[in-house]
Motif scaffolding. Structure first.
Motif, PDB file in Angstrom:
ATOM      1  N   VAL A 159      32.070  30.039  -9.521  1.00  0.00           N
ATOM      2  CA  VAL A 159      31.572  29.170  -8.458  1.00  0.00           C
ATOM      3  C   VAL A 159      31.472  29.996  -7.177  1.00  0.00           C
ATOM      4  N   VAL A 189      30.906  23.280 -15.069  1.00  0.00           N
ATOM      5  CA  VAL A 189      31.806  22.533 -14.194  1.00  0.00           C
ATOM      6  C   VAL A 189      31.655  21.045 -14.487  1.00  0.00           C
ATOM      7  N   VAL A 199      27.101  26.938  -9.184  1.00  0.00           N
ATOM      8  CA  VAL A 199      27.813  27.314 -10.401  1.00  0.00           C
ATOM      9  C   VAL A 199      26.967  28.331 -11.161  1.00  0.00           C
ATOM     10  N   VAL A 204      36.583  23.801 -14.678  1.00  0.00           N
ATOM     11  CA  VAL A 204      35.666  24.946 -14.657  1.00  0.00           C
ATOM     12  C   VAL A 204      35.979  25.797 -15.874  1.00  0.00           C
TER      13      VAL A 204
END
Length: 93
Positions: free
Chosen positions: A16, A31, A25, A80
């Motif tokens: 990120v 994500v 991203v 994530v």
């Protein structure tokens, strides 16, 4: 979730980039935002961009047109992970 907590999470997250009001991203990362109370949270998956406004966030997903808007207070968690690839997979039965 408070804006400064979300900013710290996104700043620390692998894959990120960005900061303050807009994050992106990487293509090889996925994500997911969990919005709502734990156990009853809605998933916003495969988020490509995150815009943080005054008390809200705007999530744009990779596979859909449009933007999902939600109050920051409704963010329960953020996941994530690196996207799975076909490399290294073995044939299974």
């Amino acid at each position: 979730m408070e804006a400064n907590t979300l900013a710290k999470i996104l700043d620390a997250a692998d894959g990120v980039t960005g900061g303050a009001e807009r994050y992106e991203v990487a293509e090889d990362h996925r994500v997911t935002f969990y919005l709502g109370k734990p156990g009853q949270a809605m998933e916003a998956r495969d988020v490509a961009t995150i815009a943080v406004g005054d008390g809200f966030l705007a999530l744009t997903r990779r596979d859909e047109e449009g933007t999902l808007y939600a109050p920051l207070t409704e963010v329960a968690a953020v996941s994530v992970r690196k996207a799975k690839t076909d490399e290294g997979r073995r044939t299974g039965f």
